[in-house]
Design a protein around this motif. Sequence first.
Motif, PDB file in Angstrom:
ATOM      1  N   ILE A   1       0.674  -0.802  -0.196  1.00 40.86           N
ATOM      2  CA  ILE A   1       0.261  -0.231   0.255  1.00 40.86           C
ATOM      3  C   ILE A   1       0.951   1.016  -0.180  1.00 40.86           C
ATOM      4  O   ILE A   1       1.340   0.928   0.786  1.00 40.86           O
ATOM      5  N   PRO A   2       0.718   2.480  -1.038  1.00 42.19           N
ATOM      6  CA  PRO A   2      -0.261   2.224  -1.859  1.00 42.19           C
ATOM      7  C   PRO A   2       0.272   1.808  -3.014  1.00 42.19           C
ATOM      8  O   PRO A   2      -0.532   1.525  -3.986  1.00 42.19           O
ATOM      9  N   HIS A   3       1.565   1.318  -3.345  1.00 48.32           N
ATOM     10  CA  HIS A   3       2.329   0.986  -5.106  1.00 48.32           C
ATOM     11  C   HIS A   3       0.902   0.682  -5.517  1.00 48.32           C
ATOM     12  O   HIS A   3       0.674   0.244  -7.477  1.00 48.32           O
ATOM     13  N   ARG A   4       1.083  -0.440  -5.438  1.00 45.51           N
ATOM     14  CA  ARG A   4       0.089  -1.695  -5.431  1.00 45.51           C
ATOM     15  C   ARG A   4      -1.350  -2.055  -5.104  1.00 45.51           C
ATOM     16  O   ARG A   4      -2.489  -2.704  -5.915  1.00 45.51           O
ATOM     17  N   ALA A   5      -2.040  -1.901  -3.590  1.00 48.44           N
ATOM     18  CA  ALA A   5      -3.198  -1.714  -4.261  1.00 48.44           C
ATOM     19  C   ALA A   5      -3.291  -0.856  -2.701  1.00 48.44           C
ATOM     20  O   ALA A   5      -2.959   0.418  -2.377  1.00 48.44           O
ATOM     21  N   PRO A   6      -4.705  -0.400  -2.393  1.00 56.88           N
ATOM     22  CA  PRO A   6      -5.296   0.800  -2.291  1.00 56.88           C
ATOM     23  C   PRO A   6      -5.796   0.681  -0.462  1.00 56.88           C
ATOM     24  O   PRO A   6      -5.559   1.292   0.579  1.00 56.88           O
ATOM     25  N   ASP A   7      -5.911  -0.921  -0.049  1.00 54.73           N
ATOM     26  CA  ASP A   7      -6.205  -1.318   1.341  1.00 54.73           C
ATOM     27  C   ASP A   7      -6.098  -2.261   1.386  1.00 54.73           C
ATOM     28  O   ASP A   7      -6.419  -3.338   0.457  1.00 54.73           O
TER      29      ASP A   7
ATOM     30  N   HIS B   1      -0.399  -6.921  -6.754  1.00 54.19           N
ATOM     31  CA  HIS B   1       0.143  -7.925  -8.343  1.00 54.19           C
ATOM     32  C   HIS B   1       1.257  -8.109  -7.966  1.00 54.19           C
ATOM     33  O   HIS B   1       2.572  -7.701  -7.401  1.00 54.19           O
ATOM     34  N   SER B   2       2.142  -8.734  -8.340  1.00 53.37           N
ATOM     35  CA  SER B   2       2.998 -10.159  -8.389  1.00 53.37           C
ATOM     36  C   SER B   2       4.038  -9.846  -9.960  1.00 53.37           C
ATOM     37  O   SER B   2       3.119 -10.980 -10.525  1.00 53.37           O
ATOM     38  N   SER B   3       5.342 -10.066  -9.673  1.00 54.34           N
ATOM     39  CA  SER B   3       5.661 -10.365 -11.605  1.00 54.34           C
ATOM     40  C   SER B   3       5.481 -12.365 -11.266  1.00 54.34           C
ATOM     41  O   SER B   3       5.889 -12.876 -12.195  1.00 54.34           O
ATOM     42  N   ILE B   4       5.475 -12.830  -9.862  1.00 53.74           N
ATOM     43  CA  ILE B   4       6.040 -13.563  -9.704  1.00 53.74           C
ATOM     44  C   ILE B   4       4.818 -15.157  -9.917  1.00 53.74           C
ATOM     45  O   ILE B   4       4.431 -15.833 -10.498  1.00 53.74           O
ATOM     46  N   THR B   5       3.821 -14.330  -9.311  1.00 47.42           N
ATOM     47  CA  THR B   5       2.157 -14.727  -9.219  1.00 47.42           C
ATOM     48  C   THR B   5       1.551 -14.731  -9.498  1.00 47.42           C
ATOM     49  O   THR B   5       1.255 -13.474  -9.566  1.00 47.42           O
ATOM     50  N   TYR B   6       0.992 -15.221 -10.883  1.00 51.75           N
ATOM     51  CA  TYR B   6       0.044 -14.639 -12.079  1.00 51.75           C
ATOM     52  C   TYR B   6      -2.055 -14.720 -10.383  1.00 51.75           C
ATOM     53  O   TYR B   6      -1.589 -15.236  -9.702  1.00 51.75           O
TER      54      TYR B   6
END
Lengths: 191, 644
Positions: free
Chosen positions: A12-18, A140-145
């Motif tokens: 938070i906050p780069h990839r998710a709001p909360d 979000h992860s580059s490793i896991t979809y």
Amino acid sequence: MVLVLALGDLHIPHRAPDLPPKFKSMLVPGKIQHIICTGNLCIKEVHDYLRTVCPDLHITQGEYDEETRYPETKTLTIGQFKLGICHGHQVIPWGDLDSLAMLQRKLDVDILVTGHTHQFKAYKHEAGVVINPGSATGAHSSITYDVNPSFVLMDIDGLRVVVYVYELIDGEVKVDKIDFKKTTATAPSAH
Amino acid sequence: MCRGVQHPIHGLFLRSYLSQVSRDKLPDIGSEYEGDGDTVMDAVEFVLQNFTEMNKLWIRMQHQGPVRVEEKLEKERSELRDLVGKNLHVLSQIEGIDLEMYKDNVLPRILEQVVDCKDELAQYYLMECIIQVFPDEYHLQTLETLLGACPLLQPTVDIKTVLSQLMERLSNYAASSAEVLPEFLQVEAFSKLSNAIGKVIEAQVDMPIVGVITLYVSLLTFTLHVHPDRLDYVDQVLGACVKKLSGKAKLEDSKATKQVVALLSAPLEKFNEIVTALTLSNYPRVMDHLDSETNKVMAMVIIQSIMKNNTCVSTADQVEVLFELIKGLIKDLDGTHGDELDDEDFKEEQNSVARLIHMLYHDEPEEMLQIICLVRKHIMTGGPKRLPFTVPSLVFSSLKLVRRLQGQDGDVVGEETIETLSSVPSPELALRLYLQCAEAANDCDLEPVAYEFFTQAFVLYEEEVTDSKAQVTAIHLIIGTLQRMNVFGVENRDTLTHKATGYSAKLLKKPDQCRAVYACSHLFWVDDQDGIKDGERVLLCLKRSLRIANAAQQMANVTRGSSGPVILFVEILNKYLYFFEKGNPQITSAAIQDLVELIRTEMQSDTTTPDPASDPFFASTLRYIQFQKQKSGAMGEKYDPIKV
């Protein structure tokens, strides 16, 4: 009965709001004795929020934690168990179970809590148990979809630990549990 | 008989007494006093008369003394006002008065007295009284009459408070039950109130702006309760406000500003779907009249509303309107200076914008791409202070989209992303984002794009990452990402791995060098079926890291004569075991045996003090070897030659 919350990679906050509202309503202050956080919160507000859930908070540094200098690894003893925490971006290849086992041997702990892959894992190997609580926000992860938000609650009772994993799948919270037992009690450290 | 007492205060008390004793003797319906000759009308007449006379006496108090004691008189009057008001209360209790009678007879008579008396104190108090004492449905049905009296009152009467009270009561009435709502429509309550307010504002030219806006806040609250589906009404109220505000300088009165914030917040609270508020054309116009501080406060209110309701803003048009509304947070508006702001507040603002970006989402990739381009356009105007907060959110939102697009338009998004990232003034952050993008490019099978991202990452590493701890983390991120790449051809891969290992060996401290170099060994061995499995280069890396560990050991012996980093040897031993198990033919059981002996020797040597970390680590490693030896099948056989 000691309840330990393990979570991490909120981003938070780069990839998710909360945190998901359903998780927030479950994390009631006063119910949990310790929090173990693998890192990547990433801002002070998240740290402060976790402290309100439980003041005994142990965090390690994730690669996106700005402005903080949490330790790279941390060990602590809860009851009969020695726990180790490490975010996991330091262990290459990322998510590799054998390499994580090496870290576990190095830290000399019964339970290693680690993150970075955003995928829940709990497995036992020769040296102990490795637990990855996944991403509490489903970041979000580059490793896991297709990351589902997840966190872990450990119930430590004597030589037994029950690991509850909470996962948010299609809007519903699903729970699963795994049992682990230690074979010998930890002798007081005499090194 | 009471008429005989003309002294104001005596008269008031006498008539009040009269009112009290006569109360239960009034010929109301069902009362024992009802009968021939005495009807409800008589009761009404009696009370009205008493009321009229008491009002006159009350007003006369004001003129009892010279002007200089006016204030004292006013205070005295204030204390006695309830005596007059009581009459209205009695009237409201008379059961025989129905709506018809109230409408045709009672209210007009009361209003007549109120208007004719021309006394400011009385008028204000009595209007309030009427509103409070009689039922809401009566007010609704007599709205026109009631409102019609307002312009006839003395200009100094605080009519806006009276109107606000009326609207509040009616709002609560509407909220109490859905069944009463059609009544509001039937009497055209909104337009009547709206007109009345307009008239009052026009008439009272000197009304301070805070009063005007308070009136509109009351009207808006009323509208939201009674006509929640009539967005045009809501917009109308906002429009009236805009008209009143335009032509003036930006608001400076803090009370007025508070009221404007209340005005703008009301629709947000009512409409759970924030996007509804976004369609009100006058909404941004009202915001434009706020000073920049308040503008930002309002923008935060909007964002918090979206976050709280978990709203998804899903079309490009809505996003455009939204970003227009929050522009005070996005960039420095004219006349403001970014550095005036408190650090903590600024961070909170920008983090809110960052979080907001994740609430913008559309299922259709095309629409989502438009949204992302819009967001990018806006945040790029934010300047170097804001970009480190907002760009990561944008990048990750884009990466999510790239995954959905499965590689289409990948290089376009890629180029634009590089441009965006190059403007981020935080090199460590930019480096991480480049690596994320490289992985995304890898998944889309875009070799040149992925290579470009790595190149940019290395440039940042070489030129901008100077802190030794930061370098250690950065090089591990580069190695970890590179290890996962499967899109590179031999040449590109070699160039990048060569760079990675080179930088690893050049880290400041020897233990860090050692660890980074053995991490690089994984660059030459990937467990996938098509993965590279270059056993020789793996061994070269491990040997190189051993040499570094040796050198570190010797340095420690010389300088401190105490324990060196034996733990490094144990770590390397673990790596040997890793590749041994994976079947790297270059790693032999003999090599492992040698390493075990080496560590034993180091640990038992005189100069070494027991290291609390390496001893248990070595012990558990030996335990592991033992464990593997005891396995049946291929693993057990493999481990057989190793003696612990």
